[in-house]
Design a protein around this motif. Structure first.
Motif, mmCIF file in Angstrom:
data_model
loop_
_atom_site.group_PDB
_atom_site.id
_atom_site.type_symbol
_atom_site.label_atom_id
_atom_site.label_comp_id
_atom_site.label_asym_id
_atom_site.label_seq_id
_atom_site.Cartn_x
_atom_site.Cartn_y
_atom_site.Cartn_z
ATOM 1 N N LYS A 104 0.839 -1.205 0.000
ATOM 2 C CA LYS A 104 0.000 0.000 0.000
ATOM 3 C C LYS A 104 0.874 1.256 0.000
ATOM 4 O O LYS A 104 2.029 1.233 0.418
ATOM 5 C CB LYS A 104 -0.881 0.029 1.254
ATOM 6 N N ASP A 147 -0.594 1.306 9.271
ATOM 7 C CA ASP A 147 -0.853 0.075 8.537
ATOM 8 C C ASP A 147 0.495 -0.540 8.145
ATOM 9 O O ASP A 147 1.273 0.069 7.404
ATOM 10 C CB ASP A 147 -1.686 0.433 7.302
ATOM 11 N N GLU A 149 1.096 -2.697 6.111
ATOM 12 C CA GLU A 149 1.162 -3.010 4.678
ATOM 13 C C GLU A 149 1.636 -1.840 3.839
ATOM 14 O O GLU A 149 1.859 -1.979 2.631
ATOM 15 C CB GLU A 149 -0.217 -3.478 4.182
#
Lengths: 307, 307
Positions: A104, A147, A149
């Motif tokens: 991401k 996050d 990710e």
């Protein structure tokens, strides 16, 4: 280049037009100012197309997507194809794709970056969604959860910059393994106003540099990345291309250091006085007042081509 | 210094204490962490006072005024005088006074800077008052009107940084004649959290550098300004002073380059591993785990002095 460039005579304009197979135009200050087309821009583009030249538009403006720039071009009466438009938000997305990036992206920037990430199939968070985000100071020791990710922080011009976004970006860079720090561009000033200097993306990038003490990967002008993309997809070499723009430290530096011809227009950021200032070390091959000046050789050019 | 420093033995501690007439302590990470006093801090200060040493506290934290830092010291049980406290917000105000500055100050920062400007009789605008300020984009071409009387932009850590403040500061720098650009400090990280890295004043300074392409005058550590003030007002020379702090790039660099003794404490930002890292080039004279470690020579020191 040791001496100041010449203002292009008609002979120079003909030389520029004959010598180059392709022209890369900057947008803000070169093709338009704010919502106004620069006089003659449309005619010049039509003339070049008639001459069989390839045309590209490259802007460091990351606030809009390529699609949105296309709509602006069409709205101003320009005949333009989306494959001719390259902006620094697209550059960030294209760069990540060349790295086979699949994680991401956290965005400090505006909608253009989010949309370009989506257009190459990447998930993007932050950006406009965090415009009003605030740190929770209610606990004594605040803690920023990010996050895991997120594998890249992409920073561009952001008129809703805030402490939360800077902290989220910093935390990703420091705590997520191998997280990339990508700047769409480092322009100090923005094209927000036509009669006053306004804060550009260089501020948001400078803020994250100041907090992280890391150097970003810059994908917009004057980095060569977008020129490499254009050459690779078009089959052109840099020497066949003339870069036309209004900024010495982005457009002209970009063209010069990659072996393109360079033509400065004085219709945007750079004034003749600032170009001739003894502190300036970046010179274009030639300069003209504005894109419309190329029309002075319209008749001669047709004659040459037909003969 | 070519080799890594030694962890201070009792003999080293005695040498440090005998050699120096004055001690300058950093606050965050050295005397306290967040709202907790570091164990032994109060006893060490009392011991030094008993030995007749002069004591000063110098912090790059610009969010509070000297008065507010005094209240925090007292609240934590420390016996401190306001004349012993120097912070980077005070430094900015003192710097302007040395220049006989009499115009207004625009603040990108928090209340501490505003209050220190007031305490030296200067008018300060911006800061917390512009926390929610927004640019008016309703006109096509936004225009930022700034107070022509602003003659300095002072930038420090600001948890309410926004585009309006950056644009106001930039416009003052570009449009107001001889407007000064002053950074309280350029610390990348802040003392906001004890267990995570948080964005410091270096971000706000970096943003305005990125937009203005100008270099600020830095008044906090590692700039020598506050050390010059302390020496001038106390009659001490730098060689009589030992700087005690937790950061290599501010506290220790500041002491080293001005000829002070330097003692690193590992209770804050710098770990032993990061000090010994091959990339680090900044070494203190000695290091200890924490300020309380100086108490191990308490008996020996009393004995020496009395004998």
């Amino acid at each position: 280049m040791a001496h100041a460039p010449l203002k292009a005579s008609d002979d120079c304009k003909l030389e520029i037009l004959h010598k180059h197979s392709a022209f890369i135009f900057d947008l803000d200050g070169t093709i338009w100012k704010g919502t106004q087309l620069i006089p003659g821009a449309s005619e010049v583009l039509n003339l070049l197309r008639y001459q069989g030249k390839r045309i590209f538009f490259v802007t460091n403006n990351s606030t809009l997507s390529r699609k949105a720039f296309l709509q602006k071009c069409i709205g101003l009466g320009l005949k333009v194809n989306i494959d001719e438009i390259y902006n620094s938000a697209y550059a960030a997305a294209a760069y990540l794709k060349t790295k086979n990036f699949q994680k991401k992206v956290y965005v400090i920037g505006e909608r253009g970056i989010i949309e370009e990430m989506h257009s190459v199939g990447l998930e993007a968070v932050g950006g406009p969604d965090d415009a009003d985000a605030k740190v929770d100071y209610s606990k004594g020791d605040p803690y920023m959860e990010v996050d895991e990710e997120v594998g890249a922080v992409v920073v561009g011009w952001d008129r809703n910059i805030n402490y939360y976004k800077l902290q989220y970006g910093l935390t990703c860079l420091l705590e997520n393994q191998d997280c990339l720090f990508i700047a769409t561009n480092t322009d100090a000033r923005s094209p927000l106003s036509t009669n006053q200097e306004w804060v550009g993306g260089g501020a948001m990038v400078g803020a994250l540099i100041g907090a992280s003490e890391l150097d970003p990967i810059v994908v917009g002008k004057p980095a060569s990345f977008l020129l490499d993309v254009i050459c690779r997809t078009s089959g052109l070499s840099c020497s066949q291309i003339c870069v036309v723009g209004d900024r010495l430290d982005t457009d002209i530096l970009w063209g010069n250091k990659n072996g393109c011809g360079t033509l400065l227009v004085l219709s945007g950021v750079t004034s003749e006085a600032s170009m001739l200032d003894s502190d300036n070390k970046i010179y274009p091959s030639y300069f003209i007042d504005s894109i419309g000046d190329l029309l002075s050789v319209k008749e001669k050019l047709s004659y040459c081509t037909v003969s």
